[in-house]
Design a protein around this motif. Structure first.
Motif, PDB file in Angstrom:
ATOM      1  N   VAL A  40      10.111  -1.791 -19.439  1.00  0.00           N
ATOM      2  CA  VAL A  40       8.896  -2.583 -19.661  1.00  0.00           C
ATOM      3  C   VAL A  40       8.725  -2.810 -21.160  1.00  0.00           C
ATOM      4  N   GLY A  41       8.908  -4.060 -21.580  1.00  0.00           N
ATOM      5  CA  GLY A  41       8.704  -4.444 -22.965  1.00  0.00           C
ATOM      6  C   GLY A  41       7.412  -5.222 -23.133  1.00  0.00           C
ATOM      7  N   HIS A  42       7.219  -5.788 -24.317  1.00  0.00           N
ATOM      8  CA  HIS A  42       5.929  -6.388 -24.675  1.00  0.00           C
ATOM      9  C   HIS A  42       6.105  -7.831 -25.139  1.00  0.00           C
ATOM     10  N   HIS A  43       5.063  -8.650 -24.848  1.00  0.00           N
ATOM     11  CA  HIS A  43       5.172 -10.098 -25.073  1.00  0.00           C
ATOM     12  C   HIS A  43       3.839 -10.683 -25.552  1.00  0.00           C
ATOM     13  N   SER A  44       3.066  -9.870 -26.264  1.00  0.00           N
ATOM     14  CA  SER A  44       1.761 -10.240 -26.840  1.00  0.00           C
ATOM     15  C   SER A  44       0.638 -10.160 -25.805  1.00  0.00           C
ATOM     16  N   TRP A  45      -0.579 -10.433 -26.247  1.00  0.00           N
ATOM     17  CA  TRP A  45      -1.745 -10.328 -25.374  1.00  0.00           C
ATOM     18  C   TRP A  45      -1.876 -11.519 -24.434  1.00  0.00           C
ATOM     19  N   GLN A  46      -1.825 -12.744 -24.968  1.00  0.00           N
ATOM     20  CA  GLN A  46      -2.005 -13.890 -24.077  1.00  0.00           C
ATOM     21  C   GLN A  46      -1.056 -15.051 -24.392  1.00  0.00           C
ATOM     22  N   HIS A  47       0.108 -14.714 -24.950  1.00  0.00           N
ATOM     23  CA  HIS A  47       1.188 -15.686 -25.136  1.00  0.00           C
ATOM     24  C   HIS A  47       0.819 -16.807 -26.102  1.00  0.00           C
ATOM     25  N   ARG A  48       0.046 -16.497 -27.108  1.00  0.00           N
ATOM     26  CA  ARG A  48      -0.202 -17.474 -28.158  1.00  0.00           C
ATOM     27  C   ARG A  48       1.016 -17.543 -29.090  1.00  0.00           C
ATOM     28  N   ILE A  49       1.219 -18.683 -29.712  1.00  0.00           N
ATOM     29  CA  ILE A  49       2.326 -18.835 -30.649  1.00  0.00           C
ATOM     30  C   ILE A  49       1.923 -18.171 -31.959  1.00  0.00           C
ATOM     31  N   LEU A  50       2.487 -17.009 -32.226  1.00  0.00           N
ATOM     32  CA  LEU A  50       2.017 -16.172 -33.323  1.00  0.00           C
ATOM     33  C   LEU A  50       2.287 -16.786 -34.690  1.00  0.00           C
ATOM     34  N   ARG A  51       3.260 -17.652 -34.777  1.00  0.00           N
ATOM     35  CA  ARG A  51       3.559 -18.317 -36.044  1.00  0.00           C
ATOM     36  C   ARG A  51       2.375 -19.159 -36.529  1.00  0.00           C
ATOM     37  N   SER A  58      -2.064 -10.380 -18.438  1.00  0.00           N
ATOM     38  CA  SER A  58      -1.606 -10.311 -17.049  1.00  0.00           C
ATOM     39  C   SER A  58      -1.424  -8.865 -16.603  1.00  0.00           C
ATOM     40  N   ALA A  59      -0.957  -8.022 -17.508  1.00  0.00           N
ATOM     41  CA  ALA A  59      -0.809  -6.605 -17.177  1.00  0.00           C
ATOM     42  C   ALA A  59      -2.159  -5.981 -16.858  1.00  0.00           C
ATOM     43  N   SER A  60      -3.202  -6.362 -17.613  1.00  0.00           N
ATOM     44  CA  SER A  60      -4.546  -5.846 -17.345  1.00  0.00           C
ATOM     45  C   SER A  60      -5.057  -6.300 -15.989  1.00  0.00           C
ATOM     46  N   ALA A  61      -4.698  -7.521 -15.596  1.00  0.00           N
ATOM     47  CA  ALA A  61      -5.153  -8.059 -14.314  1.00  0.00           C
ATOM     48  C   ALA A  61      -4.379  -7.480 -13.131  1.00  0.00           C
ATOM     49  N   HIS A  62      -3.139  -7.047 -13.370  1.00  0.00           N
ATOM     50  CA  HIS A  62      -2.283  -6.571 -12.267  1.00  0.00           C
ATOM     51  C   HIS A  62      -1.597  -5.257 -12.648  1.00  0.00           C
ATOM     52  N   PRO A  63      -2.353  -4.217 -12.940  1.00  0.00           N
ATOM     53  CA  PRO A  63      -1.736  -2.961 -13.396  1.00  0.00           C
ATOM     54  C   PRO A  63      -0.829  -2.331 -12.353  1.00  0.00           C
ATOM     55  N   GLU A  64      -1.149  -2.530 -11.067  1.00  0.00           N
ATOM     56  CA  GLU A  64      -0.313  -1.938 -10.024  1.00  0.00           C
ATOM     57  C   GLU A  64       1.096  -2.529 -10.049  1.00  0.00           C
ATOM     58  N   LEU A  65       1.208  -3.792 -10.430  1.00  0.00           N
ATOM     59  CA  LEU A  65       2.524  -4.428 -10.501  1.00  0.00           C
ATOM     60  C   LEU A  65       3.293  -3.952 -11.738  1.00  0.00           C
ATOM     61  N   VAL A  66       2.594  -3.701 -12.817  1.00  0.00           N
ATOM     62  CA  VAL A  66       3.234  -3.123 -14.006  1.00  0.00           C
ATOM     63  C   VAL A  66       3.824  -1.753 -13.657  1.00  0.00           C
ATOM     64  N   ARG A  67       3.049  -0.939 -12.963  1.00  0.00           N
ATOM     65  CA  ARG A  67       3.537   0.399 -12.589  1.00  0.00           C
ATOM     66  C   ARG A  67       4.699   0.301 -11.614  1.00  0.00           C
ATOM     67  N   ARG A  68       4.673  -0.684 -10.743  1.00  0.00           N
ATOM     68  CA  ARG A  68       5.787  -0.861  -9.807  1.00  0.00           C
ATOM     69  C   ARG A  68       7.066  -1.231 -10.559  1.00  0.00           C
ATOM     70  N   ILE A  69       6.963  -2.131 -11.533  1.00  0.00           N
ATOM     71  CA  ILE A  69       8.143  -2.502 -12.324  1.00  0.00           C
ATOM     72  C   ILE A  69       8.778  -1.261 -12.934  1.00  0.00           C
ATOM     73  N   ALA A  70       7.950  -0.419 -13.551  1.00  0.00           N
ATOM     74  CA  ALA A  70       8.461   0.798 -14.177  1.00  0.00           C
ATOM     75  C   ALA A  70       8.993   1.785 -13.143  1.00  0.00           C
ATOM     76  N   ALA A  71       8.278   1.940 -12.029  1.00  0.00           N
ATOM     77  CA  ALA A  71       8.677   2.905 -11.001  1.00  0.00           C
ATOM     78  C   ALA A  71      10.023   2.549 -10.386  1.00  0.00           C
ATOM     79  N   GLU A  72      10.362   1.270 -10.384  1.00  0.00           N
ATOM     80  CA  GLU A  72      11.638   0.847  -9.815  1.00  0.00           C
ATOM     81  C   GLU A  72      12.775   0.878 -10.824  1.00  0.00           C
ATOM     82  N   GLY A  73      12.506   1.473 -11.978  1.00  0.00           N
ATOM     83  CA  GLY A  73      13.576   1.752 -12.928  1.00  0.00           C
ATOM     84  C   GLY A  73      13.807   0.709 -13.986  1.00  0.00           C
TER      85      GLY A  73
END
Length: 271
Positions: free
Chosen positions: A114-125, A96-111
């Protein structure tokens, strides 16, 4: 001892005043303090999954959001947070970050953090160890590319949350060896289940009354959560809860930016 106690009170008072001064809207909830999280001291936090959580005082909460960025709803969540001068942590899906990079930058710019939640939300177990590690790294790289234009598996913010909290000893050890804090949660709104915003608000506030503090899990990808959030922030304000903003150790001295005008409606800008 009296002098030391007086000095500590003065420091807290100055910190509170500084946060209040940063918010242009009188009566807003605000962010009460910034908590620097050291991976060596707190490698895994959140009582729903682990034995330890963040050192929060009574009526202190950390707001966290998973599964974004998602334009229809993340923008509404950001607007609600900005109106109350509140900072949160967003655990983003790399795809999702790759599809909407401008929104990722907005999240960070507003203070926000930004953490991480895997590439496509697969159950890693359910994946083989090498495949699970690849999901983690691909997600980190995608978010870092969206934020900074550089693909790297070394996260600028070393915070990770497992999809579905589905960790394994191997993946936990891997993240700890890399200095990445694993976030669980202390309570949540169960917003993966369909319900009305008012039902969700009651569920969450009832749980918070019992817990009295903690890391709260929400999903900025859910319309019901975006609709519920303004009322929840008002509940926190009316019931004397304080919002704590978490950042990686070593970055806590950076000043918090003011809410972006892009987050606010014309009426809100006049307030």
């Amino acid at each position: 001892m009296i002098a030391l106690r007086t000095a500590l009170v003065a420091i807290v008072a100055c910190t509170t005043a500084a946060h209040a001064a940063d918010c242009p809207r009188a009566g807003a909830l605000g962010t009460s303090r910034t908590l620097a999280v050291d991976a060596a001291q707190y490698p895994r936090v959140g009582l729903k999954s682990f034995a330890k959580t963040l050192p929060l005082d009574d009526r202190e909460v950390v707001l966290t959001f998973d599964d974004g960025p998602w334009p229809p709803t993340t923008a509404k969540v950001l607007a609600a947070l900005a109106k109350e001068c509140v900072h949160a942590t967003f655990f983003l899906i790399g795809k999702s970050a790759s599809a909407h990079p401008e929104l990722v930058r907005r999240i960070a710019a507003e203070g926000h953090t930004v953490g991480h939640h895997s590439w496509q939300h697969r159950i890693l177990r359910r994946l083989k160890p090498a495949e699970a590690a690849g999901e983690i790294d691909h997600g980190i790289s995608a978010v870092e590319t969206a934020l900074h234009g550089v693909a790297t598996t070394a996260p600028g913010t070393p915070f990770f949350r497992f999809p579905g909290f589905a960790s394994t000893p191997a993946t936990l050890d891997l993240l700890r060896s890399r200095g990445i804090v694993v976030f669980g949660a202390d309570l949540w709104a169960s917003d993966w289940n369909p319900m009305t915003p008012m039902q969700q608000l009651k569920l969450l506030t009832d749980r918070l009354k019992r817990a009295r503090k903690g890391i709260i899990l929400l999903h900025d990808s859910k319309a019901q959560t975006a609709a519920m959030l303004p009322a929840f922030l008002n509940y926190l304000k009316d019931n004397n809860y304080r919002v704590v903003h978490v950042v990686p150790a070593g970055t806590e001295k950076k000043p918090d930016p003011l809410p972006s005008a892009a987050s606010l409606s014309p009426a809100e800008k006049r307030d």
